[in-house]
Design an enzyme around this catalytic site. Structure first.
Site, PDB file in Angstrom:
ATOM      1  NE  ARG A 284     -17.770  21.046 -59.199  1.00 10.49           N
ATOM      2  CZ  ARG A 284     -17.227  21.671 -60.247  1.00 10.49           C
ATOM      3  NH1 ARG A 284     -15.916  21.757 -60.382  1.00 10.49           N
ATOM      4  NH2 ARG A 284     -17.996  22.236 -61.171  1.00 10.49           N
ATOM      5  CG  HIS A 288     -18.100  17.761 -62.559  1.00  3.92           C
ATOM      6  ND1 HIS A 288     -18.182  16.577 -63.256  1.00  3.92           N
ATOM      7  CD2 HIS A 288     -19.312  17.951 -61.994  1.00  3.92           C
ATOM      8  CE1 HIS A 288     -19.392  16.078 -63.121  1.00  3.92           C
ATOM      9  NE2 HIS A 288     -20.103  16.875 -62.368  1.00  3.92           N
ATOM     10  CE1 TYR A 297     -16.314  25.192 -63.718  1.00  5.48           C
ATOM     11  CE2 TYR A 297     -15.349  23.935 -65.523  1.00  5.48           C
ATOM     12  CZ  TYR A 297     -15.798  24.005 -64.208  1.00  5.48           C
ATOM     13  OH  TYR A 297     -15.696  22.907 -63.398  1.00  5.48           O
TER      14      TYR A 297
END
Length: 398
Positions: A284, A288, A297
């Protein structure tokens, strides 16, 4: 996905967080990691795979160019939708940047008789299935409950509840067998969903009844902010054989390999072989959802490493190496993508707001007194705000 409960350290012990080491070399160059099937390497060269190659022997350069065009268009749609959300035209958007090969390759292995059960991220699949772009946007704008007619396209509405669609797909596949039909169902899921109980219950039933269902896991390495290595210390595809379901691990950034793997699973389902599990190892590249900030993160280095394995760039290099993608062809692909993006933007911006009373439409199959009472109360509540002469409340009843 389920998150671990945070607990304090026991007396006299230091708190140690378990970290996951992401295997950034999982798919690199012309030599993929053992166990991961690949046909086009990251640099655009061919890879010999005796198991997958026969499954796509019929795919010529023209068909591969179509796959390339589909992926470019999907990415252009994704970029446009992300921009619309930032401009306040959409409430939310789940980017699919980097997962174009997994979506396009798997979709092209299906027929219109096969029923698709997506997550919320398979908007590229929906577009290639034939769903209207403005309709797809209506869900994310908050103007409709779904962006297409499930019965028309044999594709269920977007599923927000993580993993629930696998149960739906398995039940549907069991029904196909009872009805004597040769079609199949496919359930898309992410690596995060693979830890949900629904997914494992689905595989138990699918194996027990030999249901013609494909579990297609797009392992994009991040379940929101948790890396896949935190919940899967071994390949996710390795879980399915424990239920008696054959599985395959494939390079999810290689559209030709994904097409072949999905054909393998589809052939098994249609011939009475039962369920299959595919783990498409991809990444990805975006957030998200547009409510997420992935910079909190994950590091830049990781993003750069996977950017070098871009699914579109490798097909472009492959086609250029075969002399099939010249400037004119590339311009045609870009023009198609821009046309679709313009259609999406125009349809989204000019989308009419739903009439307030339509919130009661399609809630129950039959009318009943409680719904009538709620409708009456809501209608009188809204009427209290109608201060302008001539204001009306259009609803579901004439």
């Amino acid at each position: 996905m389920l998150r671990p409960v945070a607990r304090g350290p026991a007396p006299g012990r230091k708190l140690r967080r378990r970290t996951a080491v992401l295997d950034a070399s999982a798919i690199s160059g012309a030599s993929p990691q053992p166990g991961i099937h690949q046909l086009i390497a990251a640099d655009g060269t061919s890879v010999a795979d005796e198991e997958l190659a026969p499954l796509v022997a019929d795919v010529d350069d023209d068909q591969l160019l179509q796959l390339y065009s589909d992926m470019v268009t999907i990415r252009r749609i994704d970029v446009e939708a992300t921009a619309l959300q930032r401009q306040g035209q959409l409430a939310l958007w789940p980017p699919m940047l980097g997962q174009e090969a997994s979506q396009a390759g798997s979709l092209h292995a299906l027929t219109m008789d096969d029923f698709i059960f997506p997550t919320y991220r398979e908007n590229g699949v929906a577009y290639l299935r034939g769903a209207d772009l403005a309709g797809i946007m209506s869900t994310w704008r908050g103007s409709a409950n779904t962006g297409w007619d499930p019965h028309k396209f044999n594709m269920a509405t977007p599923q927000i509840i993580i993993g629930a669609q696998t149960l739906h797909a398995t039940g549907y596949a069991m029904g196909l067998v009872l009805d004597g039909k040769e079609a199949l169902s496919i359930a898309y899921l992410g690596d995060g969903a693979s830890s949900q109980g629904d997914v494992h219950e689905s595989m138990v039933f699918a194996a027990s009844f030999q249901a013609p269902v494909i579990f297609f896991c797009q392992n994009n390495h991040w379940a929101i902010s948790e890396p896949v290595g935190l919940q899967a210390h071994a390949p996710i595809a390795g879980r399915a054989p424990g239920y008696g379901i054959p599985s395959m691990r494939v390079d999810g950034n290689d559209v030709l390999a994904v097409l072949a793997a999905t054909r393998w699973a589809a052939n098994r389902a249609r011939s009475g072989g039962g369920p299959s599990f595919i783990e498409a190892v991809t990444y990805r590249m975006g957030a998200h959802t547009t409510a997420d900030d992935p910079t909190r993160y994950r590091g830049v280095t990781e993003l750069e490493e996977w950017g070098a394995r871009d699914p579109i760039a490798r097909v472009r290099a492959f086609l250029q190496g075969r002399g099939r993608l010249d400037e004119a062809a590339e311009a045609g692909v870009a023009a198609r993508a821009d046309t679709m993006a313009a259609e999406l933007r125009n349809g989204c911006i000019n989308m009419p707001d739903p009439a307030p009373m339509t919130v009661f439409d399609n809630v129950y199959t039959t009318e009943h007194a409680i719904l009538d009472r709620q409708r009456d109360h809501y209608e009188r509540y809204l009427a209290a705000f109608a201060t302008t002469e001539g204001t009306t409340l259009e609803g579901s009843r004439s």
